[in-house]
Scaffold this active site. Structure first.
Site, PDB file in Angstrom:
ATOM      1  N   GLU A 191     -27.404  21.286  38.136  1.00 53.10           N
ATOM      2  CA  GLU A 191     -28.147  22.122  39.095  1.00 53.10           C
ATOM      3  C   GLU A 191     -28.477  23.500  38.555  1.00 53.10           C
ATOM      4  OE1 GLU A 191     -26.021  22.370  42.801  1.00 53.10           O
ATOM      5  OE2 GLU A 191     -26.966  20.541  43.522  1.00 53.10           O
ATOM      6  N   GLU A 211     -26.881  13.312  44.020  1.00 52.60           N
ATOM      7  CA  GLU A 211     -25.877  13.710  45.015  1.00 52.60           C
ATOM      8  C   GLU A 211     -26.446  13.592  46.417  1.00 52.60           C
ATOM      9  OE1 GLU A 211     -24.064  17.569  44.421  1.00 52.60           O
ATOM     10  OE2 GLU A 211     -23.890  17.240  42.264  1.00 52.60           O
TER      11      GLU A 211
HETATM   12  C1  GAL Z   1     -23.756  20.712  44.546  1.00 51.45           C
HETATM   13  C2  GAL Z   1     -22.975  20.593  43.253  1.00 51.45           C
HETATM   14  C3  GAL Z   1     -21.744  19.724  43.439  1.00 51.45           C
HETATM   15  C4  GAL Z   1     -20.995  20.138  44.660  1.00 51.45           C
HETATM   16  C5  GAL Z   1     -21.907  20.089  45.858  1.00 51.45           C
HETATM   17  C6  GAL Z   1     -21.265  20.517  47.146  1.00 51.45           C
HETATM   18  O1  GAL Z   1     -24.568  21.803  44.525  1.00 51.45           O
HETATM   19  O2  GAL Z   1     -23.772  20.049  42.249  1.00 51.45           O
HETATM   20  O3  GAL Z   1     -20.937  19.809  42.308  1.00 51.45           O
HETATM   21  O4  GAL Z   1     -20.521  21.422  44.460  1.00 51.45           O
HETATM   22  O5  GAL Z   1     -22.966  20.960  45.658  1.00 51.45           O
HETATM   23  O6  GAL Z   1     -20.182  19.729  47.438  1.00 51.45           O
END
Ligand code: GAL
Length: 819
Positions: free
Chosen positions: A177, A246
């Protein structure tokens, strides 16, 4: 014989080189097959190796094709060039467990992880190297990043674990990110991303590299999406398949925060919508969140539990209905794999956020009917049929005719988890405690540490993060007639300590911790200084180092000052700045150094007059392991803040005294409308975290186990108890023409508490009969079918339950069963 050898040789070769990964704009192609890939994040150090096979098996049964994990640099290289891959950190064993289960792996090397992990996964020694700036074109940083990334790649290659070598890993990730934070890094940020891409590419892993949230990802990096919804995502290269690294199944929790929940309906909606709109790879973050053992929680203030409201709960139990409803979705999507990856796509827009997407091949078609309207249901007419699509849902019709799945219609049971007392204890509620004080004499009375400086330093710089604790100590002398020496004196500390305990001349004058995310505050207390020498001892405590944001590595921690003594004499205020005083530093606490948490520790503990509400106190007890296989938790209700160990294993920081605020919870949460992390919260006005996971592998099944607590703020250990967690009861509320499976997991169903077929009302735990009900005895039918069994499958039909007259309305079966 010759032919057999030839055959074996052929098999061997084909096994090694069979799996080639490529991508062609629509899908990932593995072994010549274009795939619809469903994946889930499980972070290996957030569970134990003993838990991995079960977690991965459940993931596979839940319909996943792949497991995604980060690699945690600071855990593997706690000291520069000294590596640890033991126990929970055995990355290779984790990857092989994935392979053994026949799943694919997605390896997010980073090495920046974020992940609510301490310092985002970076080692603190890295920050303390000269001229260091993270995540930019800084030579020292790039050298270390290359060194670690290369080492991980080499380890994985050596075990033939990349798909190009016949192994399970189909994708690797570099950075994480960066696109979200790269603005402040300017041109160097852009150059850094190019360097990352080249460096990764040079490692020749033979599978594609991904860069999530990076819309300028240099080719051939694949840019992917993270978020609660990614249906609108368009990769920067038309040849890159639409991938979601994600899909947040819930959210993380902070000390003082509430329990986040993302509804099952909304997660399913986001996934179905993503595939409706051309997605090909969806990864749940998290599929199993697990536990932040030891000091691994990020921060500041990430809790020990990293449950995340994921499909598998913190302990590895099925989180129902989320697990089951998504499993059904995965099965439906997999059944349409060919059409989704080869079919021509056409879309019909019905207005009011309703649409149909048709995937058509010569062999057949598959359809998605989507309704993104938050309020109104949509009626979609398609090929002469009419379909009602509830608000904020997607209906999937693998043959474009019959509805196989709707994201808002749950036909999976809801499991209500309960905690059971430890039956192995004769008198479970009365653990026998011994105690000892933390020895602080040298600090409180002498102000004597390990090193001195005439400056206040950031905590990370001094401790290298070897401990949460850092003493800042100084002495101040007052002459008898010093103008300062009056009644109205105070100590004022500008603090970025996550928690601060202050002492003057051996006396505790006060404590403070950050609240409402304000990690920059002023601590001020009235103090009576004496003439002569005064010792000021400030204990600064970190509760997880920052893990997110541009330049997060330099977010201050500890006491960076300034620190003043003020004296007021009438209208006059005199201020004495102590910031450039001689400060003595001491990292860590004596009890940690002498390893009081070790079972074999020889130190003296007293069983006499065990104190309550005493700060800086060690407690110890023994207990018997709970019988059976259900996951074990320790209830630390009554305690303040500290650290807990079971048989020498650090189970993490505890802080049940931190009560979450009373407002902002929503028990009747509405799944319709865009989710955000403040929606659907529970646990208002309760201890942020009361139960702490004790993995079975930490316990001796026979004989005694030891629990040691270091209590820092003061608490009462007499309520502490070990419990097991399992399904206590289950509910279902399912329309006719569905099949419902009921299961108590590891136990048989013991009774049917409520059952009605017709139009029952209410929710799980409060079901009531409606205005129409079948004349057959529904409770009897279900008792016969289910009681005494671990699992039963019920056909919700009039054939099974009779035909109540519900004046045209669709009939439902509501059940509540006791486990
Ligand atoms: C994203 C990040 C993850 C985790 C998630 C929130 O931005 O890539 O590693 O932190 O947010 O749980």
């Amino acid at each position: 014989m010759v032919s057999l050898r030839f055959l074996l040789c052929f098999l061997f070769v084909s096994n090694v080189y069979a799996t080639i990964v490529s991508h062609d704009g629509r899908a990932i192609t593995i072994d010549g097959h274009r795939r619809v890939l469903l994946s889930g994040s499980i972070h290996y150090p957030r569970s134990t190796p003993e838990m991995w096979p079960d977690l991965i098996k459940k993931s596979k049964e839940g319909g996943l094709d792949a497991i995604e994990t980060y690699v945690f640099w600071n855990a593997h290289e706690p000291t520069r060039r000294q590596y640890d891959f033991s126990g929970k950190l055995d990355l290779i064993r984790f990857l092989k467990t994935i392979q053994d289960e026949g799943l694919y792996g997605v390896l997010r090397i980073g090495p920046y992880a974020c992940a609510e992990w301490n310092y985002g996964g970076f080692p603190v020694w890295l920050h303390n190297m000269p001229e260091m700036v993270f995540r930019t074109t800084n030579k020292a940083f790039m050298d270390e990043m290359r060194n670690f990334t290369t080492m991980i790649v080499d380890m994985v290659k050596k075990e033939n674990l990349f798909a190009s070598q016949g192994g399970p890993i189909i994708l690797a990730q570099i950075e994480n990110e960066y696109g979200n934070v790269m603005g402040p890094y300017g041109e160097s940020g852009k150059a850094y991303i190019k360097w990352c891409a080249n460096m990764a590419q040079s490692l020749d892993v033979g599978v594609p590299w991904i860069m999530c949230q990076q819309n300028d990802a240099p080719q051939p990096m694949l840019n992917t999406c993270n978020g609660f919804y990614c249906d609108n995502f368009v990769p920067n290269n038309p040849n890159t398949p639409k991938m979601w690294t994600e899909n947040w199944t819930g959210w993380f929790k902070q000390w003082g925060g509430k329990n986040p929940h993302r509804t099952t309906e909304d997660v399913a909606f986001s996934v179905a919508r993503f595939f409706q709109r051309g997605g090909t790879f969806n990864n749940y973050y998290m599929y199993h969140g697990g536990t932040n053992f030891d000091r691994t929680a990020g921060g500041p203030y990430i809790t020990t539990s990293y449950d995340y409201d994921a499909p598998l709960d913190e302990y590895g139990n099925l989180n129902q209905p989320k697990y089951g409803h998504l499993k059904q979705l995965h099965d439906v999507l997999h059944s349409m794999e060919r059409t989704l990856t080869y079919g021509n796509i056409s879309t019909i827009d019905f207005g009011n956020s309703a649409s149909a997407t048709i995937y058509k091949t010569e062999e057949g078609s598959s359809c998605f009917f989507g309704n993104g309207n938050e309020k109104s249901d949509a009626t979609i007419s398609f090929q002469g049929e009419s379909y009602v699509v509830p608000a904020w849902s997607v209906t999937i019709l693998p043959d474009c005719k019959n509805e196989a799945y709707n994201t808002a219609k749950i036909t999976t049971q809801t499991s209500m988890m309960v905690k059971k007392p430890n039956e192995a204890e004769d008198t479970p509620s009365t653990l026998k405690w011994s105690w000892r004080p933390e020895n602080m004499d040298n600090f409180l009375l002498k102000g004597k540490g390990e090193s001195t400086q005439t400056q206040l330093f950031d905590q990370k710089v001094v401790t290298n993060d070897q401990s949460d604790y850092l003493w800042y100590m100084t002495t101040v002398k007052f002459k008898k007639r010093d103008l300062f020496l009056g009644k109205n004196m105070s100590l004022r500390v500008n603090s970025t300590a996550h928690v601060l305990h202050a002492f003057v001349n051996g006396k505790h004058i006060g404590s403070q911790h950050a609240e409402n995310d304000k990690f920059n505050y002023v601590f001020e207390k009235d103090v009576k200084f004496k003439s002569g020498r005064n010792v000021i001892a400030l204990l600064s405590i970190t509760v997880g180092l920052a893990n997110y944001g541009a330049f997060f590595e330099s977010k201050p921690a500890g006491i960076t000052g300034p620190i003043f003594i003020t004296g007021r004499n009438g209208d006059e205020t005199i201020v004495k700045d102590l910031s450039a005083h001689k400060w003595s530093y001491k990292t860590g606490l004596i009890g940690f150094e002498s390893q009081l948490f070790r079972t074999e520790s020889m130190s003296k503990w007293s069983v006499e007059s065990v104190p309550f509400n005493r700060t800086m106190t060690w407690y110890k007890t023994t207990f018997k392991s709970p019988l059976g296989n259900d996951p074990v938790v320790v209830d630390l209700m009554g305690l303040g803040k500290g650290t807990a160990w079971v048989n020498g294993n650090n189970i993490g920081r505890y802080w049940p005294a931190f009560i979450s605020s009373k407002n902002g919870c929503d028990a009747n949460c509405n799944y319709r409308g865009a989710y955000h992390a403040e929606k659907c919260l529970t646990n208002c006005g309760e201890p942020t975290q009361r139960w702490y996971h004790v993995p079975r592998s930490f316990l001796n099944a026979e004989g005694d186990n030891t629990l040691v607590l270091f209590e820092e703020m003061g608490g009462n250990p007499s309520l502490v108890s070990f419990q097991t967690t399992r399904v206590g009861s289950l509910c279902a509320n399912v329309y006719e023409k569905n099949i419902i499976e009921l299961s108590c997991d590891r136990k048989p169903i013991s009774a049917i508490k409520f059952a009605s077929f017709g139009n029952p009302d209410g929710n799980c735990g409060s079901f009531v009969k409606g205005t129409c009900e079948s004349s057959n005895n529904t409770v009897d039918i279900l008792t016969q079918e289910c009681v005494g069994k671990q699992k039963c499958s019920i056909d919700v039909s009039t054939k099974r339950f009779g035909t109540p007259d519900c004046s045209g309305a669709v009939r439902r079966l509501a059940v509540e069963a006791i486990c």
